[in-house]
Structures are given as structure tokens and as C-alpha cells.
Design an enzyme around this catalytic site. Sequence first.
Site, mmCIF file in Angstrom:
data_model
loop_
_atom_site.group_PDB
_atom_site.id
_atom_site.type_symbol
_atom_site.label_atom_id
_atom_site.label_comp_id
_atom_site.label_asym_id
_atom_site.label_seq_id
_atom_site.Cartn_x
_atom_site.Cartn_y
_atom_site.Cartn_z
ATOM 1 N N HIS A 161 -7.173 -3.074 10.535
ATOM 2 C CA HIS A 161 -6.982 -3.027 9.083
ATOM 3 C C HIS A 161 -5.800 -3.885 8.654
ATOM 4 O O HIS A 161 -4.909 -4.201 9.427
ATOM 5 C CB HIS A 161 -6.860 -1.578 8.567
ATOM 6 C CG HIS A 161 -5.552 -0.902 8.827
ATOM 7 N ND1 HIS A 161 -5.355 0.435 8.581
ATOM 8 C CD2 HIS A 161 -4.353 -1.368 9.294
ATOM 9 C CE1 HIS A 161 -4.109 0.751 8.887
ATOM 10 N NE2 HIS A 161 -3.479 -0.317 9.316
ATOM 11 N N ASP A 210 0.832 -1.204 0.000
ATOM 12 C CA ASP A 210 0.000 0.000 0.000
ATOM 13 C C ASP A 210 0.868 1.255 0.000
ATOM 14 O O ASP A 210 2.098 1.178 0.048
ATOM 15 C CB ASP A 210 -0.960 -0.007 1.198
ATOM 16 C CG ASP A 210 -0.239 -0.172 2.533
ATOM 17 O OD1 ASP A 210 1.000 -0.093 2.569
ATOM 18 O OD2 ASP A 210 -0.926 -0.382 3.553
HETATM 19 P P1 PGA Z 1 2.754 -1.353 12.323
HETATM 20 O O1 PGA Z 1 1.512 -1.122 11.357
HETATM 21 O O2 PGA Z 1 3.465 -2.558 11.808
HETATM 22 O O3 PGA Z 1 3.566 -0.090 12.176
HETATM 23 O O4 PGA Z 1 2.200 -1.551 13.693
HETATM 24 C C1 PGA Z 1 0.596 -2.144 11.144
HETATM 25 C C2 PGA Z 1 -0.497 -1.667 10.237
HETATM 26 O O5 PGA Z 1 -1.014 -0.555 10.424
HETATM 27 O O6 PGA Z 1 -0.878 -2.426 9.339
#
Ligand code: PGA
Length: 242
Positions: free
Chosen positions: A138, A67
Site C-alpha cells: 500500500h 493519511d
Molecule cells: P513504515 O510504513 O514506514 O512504518 O514502514 C510504511 C507504510 O505502511 O506505508
Amino acid sequence: MRLQVYKSYEELSKTTADIIINLVKSKPDAVICLASGDTPRRTCEIVAERGIRERIDFSKFTFIGLDEWVGMPKNNAGSCYYFFETLLIKPLQLSSSQVHLFDALSKNLDDECKKMDKTISEKAGIDLMVVGIGMNGHIGFNEPGVSFDNYSHVIDLDETTITVGQKYFKDAVILKQGITLGLQHLMNSKKAIVIANGTKKAAVIKQAVNGPVSSLFPASIIQEHENGYVMIDEDAATLINK
Ligand code: PGA
């Protein structure tokens, strides 16, 4: 879906890196999609360190970025592009033809989505997806309420994502939309792994693993993946019913 708990973040990252490297060794032209973020950071570092040290041939695999923040310049250190560029693309000298990341500055984001979906279908699908989980459940920018049927799409970001997302940026940024692979990509991938670490993720992991499968909590869809794994450290496992 299978749940695997590791002693520490380091053990989790080593195991995840092993899975990626073993796939590239056994299937050099594999299609691999990784998430950026704090969780997969150490995994990416280990893949790059071992790739260089063990002279692993990464020249034939296809890399897909999960993404990107819409409107984010590539050279912003908080962009997903920058994450992959510094942690994997440069260290492993990946060529531009094998790397597929969303151009979040494109004037035509729909075309970016179509291009990504076409690339994935031309490569006969994704062999391995490794994704994190957000504080709102998410995956990528598949925010609560998203359709499980989506492929690549542009989406308005959830308040939690906008707030939590500030952690990636040195200065405050305006975050409004994301461009992301969809949950159909996750479900169609031959193997899907959700990784998480730390006590701050314990409640969302509980909901993803023990809660109902619902688009209101997108990561819960992993329960329905035939070759789906939730790989977490002990801190993230403290609330689940084992
Ligand atoms: P993070 O993000 O690995 O920085 O905790 C996870 C996400 O938002 O998918």
C-alpha cells in the site's frame, strides 16, 4: 520511474531531506505531501534540524499529510497527526493555515476528503510527494484492490495494515479504517518518491519495481509516474533485478 539505491538508511534520509529542502528554497510556496511512518522519520528529523540550523524559510510552503487512522485522537502518539506535529510542525513553527491534515475524528469524513481535494486543486496540485510502502504494497491507505483513479477517500484497512500498524502504538488499538489521499494525487504530483529501507522491505520493493502494474499491489503504479522515483537503501534492494 527511476530507481536509486543508497548505502544506508541515513544516506537515503539525507538525500530525501535534501530534495525537500532544495524544493522549498527554489519554490518557497511549494506544495509538499509527506507520509508518516518509520521510513520517513529520519528524513523529517533532518529537515527540521537543517531548517532550524540553516534558518530556512518554511513559512510559505503548504504541507499536506498523506493519511490518518479513522477515529484516532490527535494526541495519540501513534497518530499521523502526532508524528508531524512533533517532528515538523512544532520544530519548524509551521502555521495552522499552511498545514493540511485529515481530521480523523470528524463526523463527516466525506467532507474531510472533499476539503483536502479542494485544497490541493486550489493550490494547483502537489509539487512533491514522499511516501513509504506498506508490507502489502500500500501507499498511504491505498490498500490492495483500490482503484488507481481515487482522490481522497475512506477505506477499510487490509488485515496486513491492521496487524503491522500496531507497531506505532504503545497499547493495542482497534484499527478499522483509514482516510487517505488517493493514487490519482500521487500520479498527478509533479514528482513522486517512494522510499523504503531494511531487508523487511526487500520483497515488496521487488514487487513494486519488477512486478506487474496492478491495483492488487498499489505501489506498482509508481512505475508509470513520469517523474517517479524509488529511493531505497542497499538492504531493501537485495531482491530486485537491477
Ligand atoms: P513504515 O510504513 O514506514 O512504518 O514502514 C510504511 C507504510 O505502511 O506505508
